[in-house]
Write an enzyme that holds these catalytic residues in place. Structure first.
Site, PDB file in Angstrom:
ATOM      1  N   HIS A   1     -11.037  14.573  -6.398  1.00 52.85           N
ATOM      2  CA  HIS A   1     -12.170  15.179  -5.167  1.00 52.85           C
ATOM      3  C   HIS A   1     -10.243  14.390  -4.005  1.00 52.85           C
ATOM      4  O   HIS A   1      -9.292  12.848  -4.257  1.00 52.85           O
ATOM      5  CB  HIS A   1     -12.481  14.170  -4.370  1.00 52.85           C
ATOM      6  CG  HIS A   1     -13.358  14.370  -5.013  1.00 52.85           C
ATOM      7  ND1 HIS A   1     -15.023  13.444  -5.343  1.00 52.85           N
ATOM      8  CD2 HIS A   1     -14.413  15.513  -4.935  1.00 52.85           C
ATOM      9  CE1 HIS A   1     -16.201  14.200  -5.527  1.00 52.85           C
ATOM     10  NE2 HIS A   1     -15.754  15.507  -5.661  1.00 52.85           N
TER      11      HIS A   1
ATOM     12  N   HIS B   1     -22.126  23.439 -11.627  1.00 51.99           N
ATOM     13  CA  HIS B   1     -21.620  22.527 -10.006  1.00 51.99           C
ATOM     14  C   HIS B   1     -22.070  20.910 -10.185  1.00 51.99           C
ATOM     15  O   HIS B   1     -21.808  19.991  -9.887  1.00 51.99           O
ATOM     16  CB  HIS B   1     -21.155  23.316  -9.048  1.00 51.99           C
ATOM     17  CG  HIS B   1     -20.592  22.805  -7.924  1.00 51.99           C
ATOM     18  ND1 HIS B   1     -19.317  22.194  -7.958  1.00 51.99           N
ATOM     19  CD2 HIS B   1     -20.822  22.025  -7.268  1.00 51.99           C
ATOM     20  CE1 HIS B   1     -19.053  21.486  -6.750  1.00 51.99           C
ATOM     21  NE2 HIS B   1     -19.854  21.341  -6.512  1.00 51.99           N
TER      22      HIS B   1
ATOM     23  N   ARG C   1     -14.890  21.366 -13.383  1.00 51.31           N
ATOM     24  CA  ARG C   1     -14.965  22.452 -12.449  1.00 51.31           C
ATOM     25  C   ARG C   1     -15.459  23.834 -12.952  1.00 51.31           C
ATOM     26  O   ARG C   1     -15.112  23.674 -14.036  1.00 51.31           O
ATOM     27  CB  ARG C   1     -14.194  22.461 -11.254  1.00 51.31           C
ATOM     28  CG  ARG C   1     -13.903  21.130 -10.202  1.00 51.31           C
ATOM     29  CD  ARG C   1     -13.564  21.683  -8.713  1.00 51.31           C
ATOM     30  NE  ARG C   1     -13.187  21.044  -7.966  1.00 51.31           N
ATOM     31  CZ  ARG C   1     -12.041  19.932  -8.327  1.00 51.31           C
ATOM     32  NH1 ARG C   1     -11.550  19.487  -8.742  1.00 51.31           N
ATOM     33  NH2 ARG C   1     -12.187  18.891  -7.164  1.00 51.31           N
TER      34      ARG C   1
ATOM     35  N   LYS D   1      -7.975  21.318  -8.768  1.00 49.68           N
ATOM     36  CA  LYS D   1      -8.311  22.092  -6.811  1.00 49.68           C
ATOM     37  C   LYS D   1      -7.497  21.304  -5.864  1.00 49.68           C
ATOM     38  O   LYS D   1      -7.654  19.559  -5.428  1.00 49.68           O
ATOM     39  CB  LYS D   1      -9.717  21.970  -6.760  1.00 49.68           C
ATOM     40  CG  LYS D   1      -9.979  23.049  -5.338  1.00 49.68           C
ATOM     41  CD  LYS D   1     -11.815  22.955  -4.955  1.00 49.68           C
ATOM     42  CE  LYS D   1     -11.709  23.146  -3.358  1.00 49.68           C
ATOM     43  NZ  LYS D   1     -13.817  23.917  -3.866  1.00 49.68           N
TER      44      LYS D   1
END
Length: 361
Positions: free
Chosen positions: A332, A307, A204, A228
């Site tokens: 994810h 992105h 990212r 994240k």
């Protein structure tokens, strides 16, 4: 806590000082499960909505922090529809941005009406107009895949063409622009290293921004980053990058000190020399985005962003690996998000078979 989160934490503290007390209470309630960056987006959404209320005469407050719960209880569906039109027409927000802002409000109103209580244990908000709204399922993989169609690098051939353009084609297009030529010649190796790293790892923009030199393990081809959604933000996780990323990084590291002459103690991997200065500092998140956009527009892919480079990597990676490896590589929390690439890969492979040539017997 990484650099972006530290910065956003300070911005959040400044922002909440000007918001109503019940919003501050909501943000404090969300702090254990949401990052400062996410909560800052909430705060900005609330401020925009409250300023609209004041501007429309739906609140008697002169300042945002003075808006009352009773004024929120009095809102009607028609007024919320007017706000959505304001977002669309006056703010020129696309569907995704509008729905995100409305989702932020729904989360606040839900908290005030279903979770928060006053001293008599009654809900803070007695009537929740937002509960009557229905939101689009914007995170459905099919919908996201459809929106990404034509806006990413859709196969290895197109990824290769983009890299080749940055290496050679862009130079031909700016031959007559002395300023553009100067910056290209100075930053080409850095820009290639950054773009190759994204396209060979799926990192990212925040992860690229936060990288320090010691975060890169060239032997193992690992970038150690704050991911994240990870609860413990003091721990970095290793993300693999491909050989192409390693080669470009090696070239950049050989010229980093000479070209950018970083300020003393600067640990950032990717540097830029601010206008009017002579020494390199950590390249800003915005500058990284602008760099990618510059090459993307010239290449003929104006919607390409950092992105979408990540999406481009993921589509190519998923075509060669299973969903669980792709999920782990991208960081994810759920395979539901990774399902996007199943949809994109189907379309990419359908396009590839159309280009396949063979001689009929």
């Amino acid at each position: 806590m990484n650099l972006i989160k530290q910065h956003d934490q300070k911005l959040l503290e400044n922002k909440t000082a000007h918001l109503p007390w019940f919003v501050v209470q909501f943000i404090e309630h969300k702090l254990p499960e949401r990052s400062p960056s996410s909560l800052l987006e909430y705060a900005r959404d609330f401020e925009l909505f409250f300023r609209w209320l004041i501007g429309e005469g739906l609140s008697h407050a002169s300042k945002v922090r003075d808006i009352t719960l009773m004024e929120l209880e009095a809102l009607t569906i028609e007024q919320i529809d007017s706000y959505k039109l304001f977002l669309q027409i006056k703010r020129q927000n696309g569907l995704s941005s509008r729905e995100r802002k409305i989702a932020s409000l729904k989360s606040l109103f839900h908290y005030l009406s279903q979770i928060a209580e006053d001293e008599q244990h009654y809900p803070l908000l007695k009537r929740n107009v937002m509960a009557k709204l229905s939101s689009h399922r914007l995170l459905h993989p099919d919908l996201i895949a459809t929106r990404l169609k034509g806006k990413i690098l859709e196969d290895d051939e197109e990824i290769g063409a983009f890299i080749e353009y940055i290496m050679h084609g862009y130079l031909r297009d700016i031959q007559d622009n002395k300023q553009a030529l100067h910056y290209y010649q100075m930053n080409r190796i850095r820009d290639l290293a950054m773009i190759q790293l994204i396209l060979s790892s799926g990192l990212r923009v925040s992860e690229i921004y936060n990288l320090n030199i010691e975060d890169i393990d060239m032997n193992k081809k690992l970038a150690h980053v704050y991911r994240k959604g990870v609860h413990d933000q003091t721990l970095k996780q290793g993300v693999f990058f491909a050989e192409a990323g390693k080669n470009s990084l090696h070239q950049y590291l050989t010229i980093r000190q000479q070209i950018y002459q970083p300020i003393r103690g600067e640990k950032a991997l990717f540097l830029a020399i601010p206008r009017g200065q002579k020494q390199g500092k950590r390249m800003s998140k915005r500058a990284i985005q602008q760099m990618v956009t510059k090459y993307a527009k010239a290449f003929g892919k104006p919607y390409l962003s950092v992105h979408k480079l990540r999406h481009s990597f993921a589509t190519s990676y998923y075509a060669k690996n299973d969903i669980y490896k792709t999920q782990k590589q991208l960081g994810h929390s759920s395979t539901e998000t990774t399902q996007i690439y199943a949809q994109l890969t189907d379309k990419t492979m359908a396009h590839a078979i159309e280009k396949y040539k063979y001689n009929e017997q």
